[in-house]
Design a protein around this motif. Structure first.
Motif: not given
Length: 429
Positions: A176-195
């Motif tokens: 599996p490729v390393l991935a992060m869900s959109e919810f987790d990215a928002e929870l970790a304060s990572i920039a939104e809208g990035e792929t």
């Protein structure tokens, strides 16, 4: 003359300290540790409360690139269902990342059900791996979301008959490729809208909630060192004033004051810690930093008071004190220019030993849930979090325990060096 002798004495102490490489090394490391704890949280950009849910309880790891995926909705199967076949399942991977692995296969009309297994590194090579799902005959796809990591897996699909006997199996390997869900990215304060995002490094790993261990160690160090330095400083100053007053007044007042000291020494610390928590209205599950500091100050001052009293009783009989009295020196002059400066050496050594004791007390009380409690970090509370996961994730216990041990050791070694350097005091007197 006494001032000149004091100056020569402190100069000698400083020369002996500079000649002691162990003392200098301890002092440098302590200063570096304090600076790191004070300035570290502002220099290390990761929020200690940010949760990286795709890296829960991970070991120390560097920065990595991950894709952002929509993992909010469960998969309902491929757009095109594979045609039913008569013999083989033809297991295939539709999409594979650490949020989900989506598998599809051709239905077998003769099969009465399927069993899906997942094998990973570290499992018995002869086994099929961990059972993932038991599926019905009409199923032709499955989405695996169970604790996936960017490592090699091997999926095995067994087609079984009415009795559960294997008819045939199909295997496929996937990483599996390393991935992060959109919810987790928002929870970790990572920039939104990035792929595609760059996940920050975790030099000391993460805890059971995916929080950065280094960030929490730095923030927890501020709490532990504040309690470890502030409380001893306060009760040392109070003990200095109390012991000096008792020794200088003397007589019955001295006896009464020392009886109070004996009484306070006999009081149980843990009991009064609980009483202070109740008096301050600290509810169960709340941090009791204020109660802890008050308890340390209220019950810690008798030892330095006894020490200072004994030193002043010894010093006031010295010849240079008698000479100063004969020359007309007043009580205030004797206290400020002779007595207090001459007991500061012993107080300083005692202070360096009191700091590790206070740090260890805070760690112990936080460990049993009576000091600093989550989510506020301290080295003791982090040890409390890590003890239950010692066998599976030892880094969660190791790093805060090392921080406590190293800090206590450095202060103790520095105290030993100061005591050895000031051992010339009585000879000089």
């Amino acid at each position: 003359m006494a001032n000149a002798a004091d100056h020569r004495y402190w100069a000698t102490v400083w020369r002996r300290l500079k000649a002691d490489r162990k003392a200098i090394a301890c002092l440098v490391m302590l200063v570096g540790l304090i600076l790191a704890v004070v300035a570290g949280p502002s220099l290390w950009s990761i929020n200690p409360e940010a949760q990286f849910l795709n890296q829960i309880a991970s070991s120390p790891i560097g920065s990595r690139t991950a894709i952002v995926v929509d993992a909010n909705e469960l998969w309902t199967g491929p757009d095109k269902t594979p045609e039913a076949g008569a013999s083989t399942a033809r297991l295939s991977v539709i999409e594979a990342n650490t949020e989900f692995v989506r598998l599809s296969w051709r239905q077998d009309t003769s099969a009465k059900g399927y069993q899906l297994y997942r094998w990973s590194e570290g499992m018995n090579a002869a086994s099929l791996g961990m059972p993932v799902a038991v599926l019905e005959a009409g199923d032709s796809w499955y989405e695996d979301r169970l604790n996936l990591r960017p490592e090699r897996y091997e999926y095995t699909l067994l087609a079984v008959d009415e009795l559960g006997t294997e008819r045939y199996r199909q295997q496929i390997r996937v990483t599996p490729v390393l991935a992060m869900s959109e919810f987790d990215a928002e929870l970790a304060s990572i920039a939104e809208g990035e792929t595609t995002i760059e996940l920050p490094a975790h030099p000391l790993g993460t805890d059971h909630l995916g929080r950065d261990m280094l960030a929490r160690l730095l923030e927890g160090g501020q709490v532990s060192l504040f309690i470890g330095i502030f409380a001893p400083l306060m009760y040392m100053l109070f003990g200095l004033a109390y012991g000096a007053t008792s020794a200088l007044i003397g007589g019955r007042v001295d006896a009464i004051m020392m009886s109070i000291v004996d009484f306070v020494i006999a009081l149980p610390f843990l009991l009064f810690m609980i009483l202070f928590r109740v008096a301050l209205g600290t509810e169960p599950g709340e941090s009791g930093i204020a109660a802890l500091v008050i308890a340390l100050i209220a019950l810690g001052w008798p030892s330095p008071a006894r020490l200072v009293r004994g030193e002043i009783l010894r010093l006031r009989e010295m010849p240079y004190i008698e000479a100063a009295r004969l020359m007309g020196a007043g009580q205030r002059y004797l206290i400020l220019r002779h007595l207090i400066p001459n007991v500061m050496g012993s107080v300083l050594v005692s202070f360096t030993f009191a700091i590790p004791s206070a740090i260890f007390t805070e760690a112990f009380l936080s460990f049993i849930g009576m000091g600093v409690v989550p989510p506020a970090p301290s080295w003791g509370s982090m040890c409390n979090d890590g003890i239950s996961r010692l066998l599976t994730n030892p880094h969660m216990m190791l790093f805060p325990a090392l921080a406590i041990s190293i800090t206590v050791l450095l202060f103790n070694l520095l105290g030993d060096a100061l005591r050895d350097a000031m051992a010339i005091r009585r000879g000089a007197d």
